[in-house]
Design a protein around this motif. Structure first.
Motif, PDB file in Angstrom:
ATOM      1  N   LEU A  21       0.297 -84.463 -28.037  1.00  0.00           N
ATOM      2  CA  LEU A  21      -1.154 -84.443 -27.852  1.00  0.00           C
ATOM      3  C   LEU A  21      -1.544 -84.221 -26.398  1.00  0.00           C
ATOM      4  CD1 LEU A  21      -2.302 -87.590 -29.894  1.00  0.00           C
ATOM      5  CD2 LEU A  21      -2.188 -85.224 -30.663  1.00  0.00           C
ATOM      6  N   ALA A  22      -2.716 -83.673 -26.208  1.00  0.00           N
ATOM      7  CA  ALA A  22      -3.324 -83.630 -24.881  1.00  0.00           C
ATOM      8  C   ALA A  22      -4.772 -84.048 -25.053  1.00  0.00           C
ATOM      9  CB  ALA A  22      -3.251 -82.232 -24.306  1.00  0.00           C
ATOM     10  N   VAL A  23      -5.267 -84.864 -24.131  1.00  0.00           N
ATOM     11  CA  VAL A  23      -6.642 -85.342 -24.232  1.00  0.00           C
ATOM     12  C   VAL A  23      -7.470 -84.784 -23.078  1.00  0.00           C
ATOM     13  CG1 VAL A  23      -8.147 -87.367 -24.294  1.00  0.00           C
ATOM     14  CG2 VAL A  23      -5.886 -87.459 -25.371  1.00  0.00           C
ATOM     15  N   ILE A  24      -8.664 -84.309 -23.401  1.00  0.00           N
ATOM     16  CA  ILE A  24      -9.586 -83.787 -22.400  1.00  0.00           C
ATOM     17  C   ILE A  24     -10.865 -84.611 -22.467  1.00  0.00           C
ATOM     18  CG2 ILE A  24     -11.056 -81.800 -21.889  1.00  0.00           C
ATOM     19  CD1 ILE A  24      -8.350 -80.363 -23.201  1.00  0.00           C
ATOM     20  N   ARG A  25     -11.313 -85.019 -21.295  1.00  0.00           N
ATOM     21  CA  ARG A  25     -12.481 -85.890 -21.225  1.00  0.00           C
ATOM     22  C   ARG A  25     -13.710 -85.135 -20.741  1.00  0.00           C
ATOM     23  NH1 ARG A  25     -11.099 -91.515 -18.118  1.00  0.00           N
ATOM     24  NH2 ARG A  25     -11.090 -92.785 -19.996  1.00  0.00           N
ATOM     25  N   VAL A  26     -14.841 -85.455 -21.326  1.00  0.00           N
ATOM     26  CA  VAL A  26     -16.106 -84.861 -20.895  1.00  0.00           C
ATOM     27  C   VAL A  26     -17.101 -86.010 -20.752  1.00  0.00           C
ATOM     28  CG1 VAL A  26     -17.775 -83.024 -21.358  1.00  0.00           C
ATOM     29  CG2 VAL A  26     -15.541 -82.963 -22.473  1.00  0.00           C
ATOM     30  N   SER A  27     -17.886 -86.012 -19.679  1.00  0.00           N
ATOM     31  CA  SER A  27     -18.871 -87.089 -19.536  1.00  0.00           C
ATOM     32  C   SER A  27     -20.123 -86.615 -18.812  1.00  0.00           C
ATOM     33  CB  SER A  27     -18.247 -88.272 -18.782  1.00  0.00           C
ATOM     34  OG  SER A  27     -19.144 -89.370 -18.792  1.00  0.00           O
ATOM     35  N   GLY A  28     -21.228 -87.244 -19.154  1.00  0.00           N
ATOM     36  CA  GLY A  28     -22.498 -86.931 -18.518  1.00  0.00           C
ATOM     37  C   GLY A  28     -23.604 -86.826 -19.548  1.00  0.00           C
ATOM     38  N   ALA A  29     -24.827 -87.053 -19.108  1.00  0.00           N
ATOM     39  CA  ALA A  29     -25.951 -86.920 -20.030  1.00  0.00           C
ATOM     40  C   ALA A  29     -25.951 -85.501 -20.580  1.00  0.00           C
ATOM     41  CB  ALA A  29     -27.256 -87.208 -19.296  1.00  0.00           C
ATOM     42  N   GLY A  30     -26.025 -85.364 -21.889  1.00  0.00           N
ATOM     43  CA  GLY A  30     -26.024 -84.035 -22.510  1.00  0.00           C
ATOM     44  C   GLY A  30     -24.638 -83.549 -22.882  1.00  0.00           C
ATOM     45  N   SER A  31     -23.611 -84.379 -22.637  1.00  0.00           N
ATOM     46  CA  SER A  31     -22.254 -83.891 -22.897  1.00  0.00           C
ATOM     47  C   SER A  31     -21.981 -83.700 -24.392  1.00  0.00           C
ATOM     48  CB  SER A  31     -21.205 -84.805 -22.253  1.00  0.00           C
ATOM     49  OG  SER A  31     -21.340 -86.118 -22.711  1.00  0.00           O
ATOM     50  N   ILE A  32     -22.624 -84.523 -25.211  1.00  0.00           N
ATOM     51  CA  ILE A  32     -22.392 -84.386 -26.658  1.00  0.00           C
ATOM     52  C   ILE A  32     -22.997 -83.067 -27.156  1.00  0.00           C
ATOM     53  CG2 ILE A  32     -22.890 -85.422 -28.923  1.00  0.00           C
ATOM     54  CD1 ILE A  32     -22.798 -88.177 -27.448  1.00  0.00           C
ATOM     55  N   GLU A  33     -24.184 -82.776 -26.636  1.00  0.00           N
ATOM     56  CA  GLU A  33     -24.827 -81.502 -26.960  1.00  0.00           C
ATOM     57  C   GLU A  33     -23.962 -80.334 -26.469  1.00  0.00           C
ATOM     58  OE1 GLU A  33     -28.761 -81.940 -25.469  1.00  0.00           O
ATOM     59  OE2 GLU A  33     -29.367 -79.966 -26.229  1.00  0.00           O
ATOM     60  N   LEU A  34     -23.443 -80.481 -25.262  1.00  0.00           N
ATOM     61  CA  LEU A  34     -22.646 -79.407 -24.662  1.00  0.00           C
ATOM     62  C   LEU A  34     -21.383 -79.146 -25.474  1.00  0.00           C
ATOM     63  CD1 LEU A  34     -22.029 -78.424 -21.119  1.00  0.00           C
ATOM     64  CD2 LEU A  34     -19.994 -79.258 -22.290  1.00  0.00           C
ATOM     65  N   VAL A  35     -20.681 -80.207 -25.862  1.00  0.00           N
ATOM     66  CA  VAL A  35     -19.453 -80.001 -26.642  1.00  0.00           C
ATOM     67  C   VAL A  35     -19.796 -79.396 -27.999  1.00  0.00           C
ATOM     68  CG1 VAL A  35     -17.481 -81.144 -27.745  1.00  0.00           C
ATOM     69  CG2 VAL A  35     -18.146 -81.790 -25.420  1.00  0.00           C
ATOM     70  N   SER A  36     -20.931 -79.787 -28.563  1.00  0.00           N
ATOM     71  CA  SER A  36     -21.340 -79.218 -29.850  1.00  0.00           C
ATOM     72  C   SER A  36     -21.403 -77.688 -29.802  1.00  0.00           C
ATOM     73  CB  SER A  36     -22.711 -79.758 -30.263  1.00  0.00           C
ATOM     74  OG  SER A  36     -22.613 -81.110 -30.633  1.00  0.00           O
ATOM     75  N   LYS A  37     -21.745 -77.156 -28.622  1.00  0.00           N
ATOM     76  CA  LYS A  37     -21.856 -75.693 -28.487  1.00  0.00           C
ATOM     77  C   LYS A  37     -20.518 -74.998 -28.718  1.00  0.00           C
ATOM     78  CE  LYS A  37     -25.487 -75.743 -24.989  1.00  0.00           C
ATOM     79  NZ  LYS A  37     -25.676 -75.569 -23.540  1.00  0.00           N
ATOM     80  N   CYS A  38     -19.422 -75.701 -28.482  1.00  0.00           N
ATOM     81  CA  CYS A  38     -18.134 -75.035 -28.686  1.00  0.00           C
ATOM     82  C   CYS A  38     -17.252 -75.837 -29.634  1.00  0.00           C
ATOM     83  CB  CYS A  38     -17.433 -74.734 -27.365  1.00  0.00           C
ATOM     84  SG  CYS A  38     -17.506 -76.035 -26.163  1.00  0.00           S
ATOM     85  N   PHE A  39     -17.903 -76.523 -30.568  1.00  0.00           N
ATOM     86  CA  PHE A  39     -17.159 -77.262 -31.583  1.00  0.00           C
ATOM     87  C   PHE A  39     -17.645 -76.788 -32.940  1.00  0.00           C
ATOM     88  CE2 PHE A  39     -16.342 -81.353 -33.993  1.00  0.00           C
ATOM     89  CZ  PHE A  39     -14.967 -81.271 -33.909  1.00  0.00           C
ATOM     90  N   SER A  40     -16.770 -76.856 -33.932  1.00  0.00           N
ATOM     91  CA  SER A  40     -17.121 -76.306 -35.239  1.00  0.00           C
ATOM     92  C   SER A  40     -18.137 -77.147 -36.000  1.00  0.00           C
ATOM     93  CB  SER A  40     -15.849 -76.135 -36.074  1.00  0.00           C
ATOM     94  OG  SER A  40     -15.113 -77.346 -36.086  1.00  0.00           O
TER      95      SER A  40
END
Lengths: 449, 449
Positions: A21-40
């Motif tokens: 496994l490899a884990v990538i972290r994302v954080s910040g206001a709006g990060s959930i919206e941002l990841v949604s843009k490139c998630f299925s």
């Protein structure tokens, strides 16, 4: 450092390498919206602390099949909306995921930036943040426990209570200042002096725990010395075989000149084998001997070895007189099996062994008793030089307060010294701080932490 | 390998190293209960796909502050109840967590054992499991896409549909066998031969995609050769500077004798620079030249360089005649700026450049067009030698079926050959398998996958 603190940051959080496994972290206001843009899947309605299966998409291209964990402000490590993406452990794929996220607006995080945000958002104080770094570099039971205790905030609480007592007094003194010429005295000077004595006692206790804290964190700098052929290397090898450690050596630990690590009762004995001590015409050898002496002087524990079969008590006595005064010394009489050994004739504290036979129980017992001295009490231990330094400066300012009162200086000066002492305590937990301090603390963290 | 398949397994899933996070995987019936024994919260009622904050406890000792992800049978990677523990990225701490879990009854997983369980529990077939390993070692856009496609099951579906068509016929033939002497014919022989021709066509198409699949997965073995001083190394350096790659080199990738990797349009050109080709009295140099020739023979792409300023067309012609016949060749006339270049005089397919100037557009264009030949079509590509081998054996058996029918052999033999063909197809997806095959496939996986 200290970049924009409101944008969305991304970084790999696991080491680079082909792995499960490899884990990538994302954080910040709006990060959930941002990841949604490139998630299925759309994650915008996802509940906190839930996991979602899907694909990372770069446009229409599927980059990886992943699990996405959703965290929501303030219930996250950083205190912000956050995402962790767990994908296949290919460095190439991880890099493509990070790249995909930066394409839609995230920026690469700097070292320690996730923990910096946690600090800035009040999720942990500065001493706790430093404990996170200690936790990551923990390599023994003792250093693990120390980091865990500090991360839980015991030390921070002690510092906060010291500060609070002073703050109350400082308020009274400053109130007197407000009354100016009126010569009122809200803060009873005798009480203040009593308080300061009490605080100084506490601070001194913390400061004096630093030596132990340092050992718990970094281990005991142990030098093995003795004349050539006394059996130093045989002893070292026998000790390592006796080792009761879980981990004798962890890849990636900086070892400098340290040659071996012996883990006894959770304490690391960092063993340094030295060149045999003798006068020699050989210049190169003399350099080695010089270095051995230097290392002996820096040692916290000196194990001095003599060969019982080729020396006598008075020669040993003379040798021992030459040794630098280290904190702890163990005298070993080696090759006890090759001589008629009369304990009465030799120094009382000498431990007689045969390193070759491998039976080192009396030495191991001694090392265990040294390790036990450091054993976890429930008392707070200072293990960070930055904290020890701030405590020293805080104490210095308190001494000045007492002196000032005794010498009858004006309130202004007393208040100034109290404030200086408070400032130093505040530096420890980060109630007082600046970008430079933050930069130097968090810059030493890993990327992704 | 192939240990007990019902016990609870544990393994670190991320590489060892000081880092932000480390993930430890646990799987097996009862694993949620087991982790609860050393976690600060009871997870037994935890819903699938949820995350829980708490501490890993070894008895009363806090080992780490972690997040625990809960997965429940069958909605997990392995198809079993599973847990992922995300803790601080200290190798020591990870080891202590694994140790704590083994104390309460988990056992260390073997390489690939999580994916083996996923296969055994029908979460993925064997070709998909192999694609997981490919995904982890993906190091270019092409190898990533290939692995992703195969993981999604496109290839498996193709194989399954081939099998299905044969199975139906095999059933009819075996039915005839049941009727024994009665000489009935349920399976029309002409139809069977038609079907087999159709299947053979499909199988041949898959088999012939293996060369391309191999390139997509491993890259194009590219040798740069030419006389001494033709400018091979200058060309190599200029190419690498031109590189449009995301990743030029990934740590940990086995490179053997490969010296550099050029990533063009997602295809890896694995560039091997060779010793200049010349007769030499120097024995060592002759060994180098011998190796160069050997490498040229193995190359998929040969880039042959000549120095326009010190050769002439007829000499080049003679040199080209000596070259081994590789799949692709590119002839480069270098140092075009140092000579009066007359394109008419030189081979038509020669590309004239000045490697020193760094302008290699015509060569890059050519490499891009080679890369484009491999560009992702939506057709299935075989990239695994085990699959190519099984397809070849399946085709061989089908040829025997046709021969058998033509020669009027008895039903038994026809049925036997059909079954052999089915067996080989079944090996690909793992519908037919044995411990040895599984051991050799999963033994090559990472620990924790």
């Amino acid at each position: 450092m200290i970049q924009n603190r409101s944008d969305i940051i991304v970084a790999p959080a696991t080491p680079t390498g082909v792995s499960a496994l490899a884990v990538i972290r994302v954080s910040g206001a709006g990060s959930i919206e941002l990841v949604s843009k490139c998630f299925s899947k759309d994650l915008n309605e996802a509940e906190a602390y839930t996991i979602h299966y899907g694909h990372i998409l770069d446009g229409k291209q599927r980059i990886d099949e992943v699990l996405v964990s959703v965290f929501r402000n303030p219930q996250s490590y950083t205190g912000e909306d956050s995402i962790e993406i767990s994908g296949h452990g290919s460095p190439y794929v991880s890099q493509r995921i990070v790249e995909t996220l930066t394409k839609v607006g995230a920026r690469m995080a700097e070292a320690g930036e996730f923990t910096l945000r946690a600090f800035l958002n009040g999720k942990l104080d500065l001493a706790q943040a430093e404990a996170v770094a200690d936790m990551i570099s923990a390599n023994s039971e003792a250093s693990l426990k120390l980091a865990m205790d500090q991360m839980r905030g015991g030390f921070s609480k002690d510092i906060a209570s010291l500060r609070q007592e002073l703050v109350d007094f400082a308020a009274l003194i400053e109130l007197e200042n407000d009354f100016g010429e009126e010569d009122v005295e809200f803060a009873n000077r005798d009480h203040l002096k009593e308080l300061i004595d009490k605080l100084l006692l506490k601070i001194e206790k913390l400061r004096s725990s630093f030596a132990a804290g340092n050992v718990l964190k970094h281990g005991i700098n142990t030098v093995i010395a003795g004349k050539p052929n006394a059996g130093k290397s045989t002893l070292l090898n026998a000790l390592l075989k006796e080792e009761r450690a879980i981990v004798s050596d962890i890849a990636g630990t900086t070892r400098d000149t340290i040659e071996e690590v012996l883990n006894i009762k959770g304490i690391q004995f960092r063993l340094i084998d030295t060149a045999g001590l003798r006068q020699s015409g050989d210049q190169i050898e003399q350099i080695g001997v010089g270095k051995a002496k230097e290392k002996m002087e820096q040692a916290e524990l000196l194990i001095y070895l003599c060969d019982l079969s080729s020396t006598n008590p008075s020669i040993l006595e003379a040798e021992l007189d030459q040794l630098p005064k280290t904190k702890e010394q163990i005298i070993i009489g080696n090759k006890v099996d090759q001589t008629d050994f009369d304990p009465e004739a030799w120094p009382e504290n000498m431990i007689a062994v045969s390193a070759k036979s491998g039976n080192l129980s009396p030495l191991i017992d001694k090392l265990e008793s040294i390790a036990a001295n450091y054993e976890s009490s429930n008392e707070t231990v200072v293990n960070n030089i930055r904290h020890a330094d701030a405590l020293a400066k805080s104490a210095e300012a308190l001494h000045k307060v007492t002196q000032g009162i005794d010498q009858g200086v004006t309130n202004d000066f007393v208040a100034l010294d109290i404030r200086q002492s408070l400032h130093q305590l505040g530096l420890i937990t980060g109630e007082v701080t600046n970008d430079e301090v933050l930069g130097s603390i968090f810059g030493r963290f890993c990327i992704g932490k």
